[in-house]
Write a protein that holds these residues in place. Structure first.
Motif, PDB file in Angstrom:
ATOM      1  N   ILE A  86      15.143 -41.399   5.694  1.00 30.40           N
ATOM      2  CA  ILE A  86      16.197 -42.422   5.635  1.00 30.40           C
ATOM      3  C   ILE A  86      15.672 -43.764   6.156  1.00 30.40           C
ATOM      4  CG2 ILE A  86      18.434 -43.112   6.571  1.00 30.40           C
ATOM      5  CD1 ILE A  86      19.215 -40.134   6.503  1.00 30.40           C
ATOM      6  N   ALA A  87      14.907 -43.716   7.261  1.00 30.75           N
ATOM      7  CA  ALA A  87      14.336 -44.943   7.828  1.00 30.75           C
ATOM      8  C   ALA A  87      13.397 -45.615   6.828  1.00 30.75           C
ATOM      9  CB  ALA A  87      13.593 -44.630   9.123  1.00 30.75           C
ATOM     10  N   SER A  88      12.587 -44.819   6.149  1.00 30.95           N
ATOM     11  CA  SER A  88      11.656 -45.387   5.164  1.00 30.95           C
ATOM     12  C   SER A  88      12.428 -45.994   3.992  1.00 30.95           C
ATOM     13  CB  SER A  88      10.680 -44.320   4.657  1.00 30.95           C
ATOM     14  OG  SER A  88      11.343 -43.324   3.902  1.00 30.95           O
ATOM     15  N   PHE A  89      13.539 -45.356   3.627  1.00 28.05           N
ATOM     16  CA  PHE A  89      14.376 -45.851   2.540  1.00 28.05           C
ATOM     17  C   PHE A  89      14.949 -47.229   2.891  1.00 28.05           C
ATOM     18  CE2 PHE A  89      18.357 -46.105   0.123  1.00 28.05           C
ATOM     19  CZ  PHE A  89      17.909 -45.774  -1.140  1.00 28.05           C
ATOM     20  N   VAL A  90      15.429 -47.376   4.129  1.00 27.23           N
ATOM     21  CA  VAL A  90      15.997 -48.650   4.593  1.00 27.23           C
ATOM     22  C   VAL A  90      14.916 -49.734   4.630  1.00 27.23           C
ATOM     23  CG1 VAL A  90      17.034 -49.832   6.566  1.00 27.23           C
ATOM     24  CG2 VAL A  90      17.851 -47.563   5.906  1.00 27.23           C
ATOM     25  N   LEU A  91      13.752 -49.383   5.178  1.00 21.93           N
ATOM     26  CA  LEU A  91      12.655 -50.349   5.270  1.00 21.93           C
ATOM     27  C   LEU A  91      12.125 -50.733   3.897  1.00 21.93           C
ATOM     28  CD1 LEU A  91      10.741 -48.872   8.336  1.00 21.93           C
ATOM     29  CD2 LEU A  91      12.054 -50.997   8.262  1.00 21.93           C
ATOM     30  N   LEU A  92      12.153 -49.778   2.987  1.00 24.60           N
ATOM     31  CA  LEU A  92      11.699 -50.047   1.619  1.00 24.60           C
ATOM     32  C   LEU A  92      12.549 -51.137   0.978  1.00 24.60           C
ATOM     33  CD1 LEU A  92       9.754 -49.189  -0.616  1.00 24.60           C
ATOM     34  CD2 LEU A  92      11.385 -47.436  -1.284  1.00 24.60           C
ATOM     35  N   ALA A  93      13.848 -51.091   1.258  1.00 18.75           N
ATOM     36  CA  ALA A  93      14.753 -52.115   0.715  1.00 18.75           C
ATOM     37  C   ALA A  93      14.484 -53.486   1.325  1.00 18.75           C
ATOM     38  CB  ALA A  93      16.198 -51.704   0.974  1.00 18.75           C
ATOM     39  N   ALA A  94      13.911 -53.496   2.546  1.00 19.05           N
ATOM     40  CA  ALA A  94      13.656 -54.764   3.240  1.00 19.05           C
ATOM     41  C   ALA A  94      12.310 -55.387   2.873  1.00 19.05           C
ATOM     42  CB  ALA A  94      13.712 -54.539   4.753  1.00 19.05           C
ATOM     43  N   ILE A  95      11.438 -54.632   2.210  1.00 21.02           N
ATOM     44  CA  ILE A  95      10.093 -55.135   1.902  1.00 21.02           C
ATOM     45  C   ILE A  95      10.114 -56.418   1.067  1.00 21.02           C
ATOM     46  CG2 ILE A  95       8.052 -54.652   0.480  1.00 21.02           C
ATOM     47  CD1 ILE A  95       7.849 -51.985   1.759  1.00 21.02           C
ATOM     48  N   PRO A  96      10.910 -56.506  -0.015  1.00 24.96           N
ATOM     49  CA  PRO A  96      10.905 -57.752  -0.793  1.00 24.96           C
ATOM     50  C   PRO A  96      11.244 -58.980   0.058  1.00 24.96           C
ATOM     51  CG  PRO A  96      12.053 -56.027  -2.004  1.00 24.96           C
ATOM     52  CD  PRO A  96      11.789 -55.488  -0.626  1.00 24.96           C
TER      53      PRO A  96
END
Length: 196
Positions: free
Chosen positions: A176-186
């Protein structure tokens, strides 16, 4: 069993370090050491390499992106054994830079291991697992272009490493944490690359 699980990340680093021989090591050497069926371990190792100081090796972010892309495609397809093309498996990495990278990785890995436990394990079953895998696959397609923006490739690799760590230790909270951070990468890439 729980203790083995919590030390799974350090065990992967130990395996990687024991595979280092001579002045350089090939991608094939790493795969053979970790095992062609260890998809999570291989994803973790290659993404950590791209996150660590070893990412200074020219083109390593692109190689890692290619490896992770092929890993994810084969995981979605349900393959049990990894296949990689020879132009990737023959790629060499400096043993010295790799060992420095492994040493750098040990401190954050030990820290994370204190908080690992099996939870939210339903996320590791289809169709739940497909969403983060598809998003990571899309991320790897843009990672080669991130090499022109300092730190952006390492940020992307760190998110993949977080997901792989969750996969390896059955910790859904990391997924879940990786999913949230993935959305923040752009947003992060835009800020570091083009922001003030």
């Amino acid at each position: 069993m729980a203790e083995e699980q919590t030390h799974a990340l350090s065990d992967v680093l130990d395996q990687l370090e024991s595979s280092v021989r001579g002045e350089s090591i090939t991608v094939e050497d790493v795969i053979e050491k970790l095992g062609r069926k260890s998809f999570a371990s291989l994803m973790l190792v290659f993404s950590l390499i791209s996150t660590s100081p070893a990412s200074a090796i020219p083109g390593i972010t692109t190689v890692v992106a290619a490896v992770v892309f092929i890993l994810v495609v084969q995981m979605i397809a349900g393959r049990n054994c990894l296949w990689l093309p020879r132009f990737i498996t023959r790629r060499r990495m400096s043993s010295e830079k790799l060992c420095k990278g492994i040493g750098w990785m040990r401190t954050p890995v030990r820290f994370v291991e204190h908080y690992l436990k099996a939870r939210l394990t339903f996320l590791f079953h289809r169709p739940w697992l497909w969403l983060p895998l598809i998003l990571i696959m899309c991320l790897t397609l843009v990672m080669p272009f991130m090499e022109i923006i300092p730190t952006s490739g390492s940020l992307a690799s760190a998110v993949i490493a977080l997901f792989a760590a969750g996969l390896l230790t059955r910790d859904g909270a990391l997924v879940i944490a990786s999913f949230v951070l993935l959305a923040a990468i752009p947003v992060a890439v835009w800020y570091f690359g083009f922001g003030g």
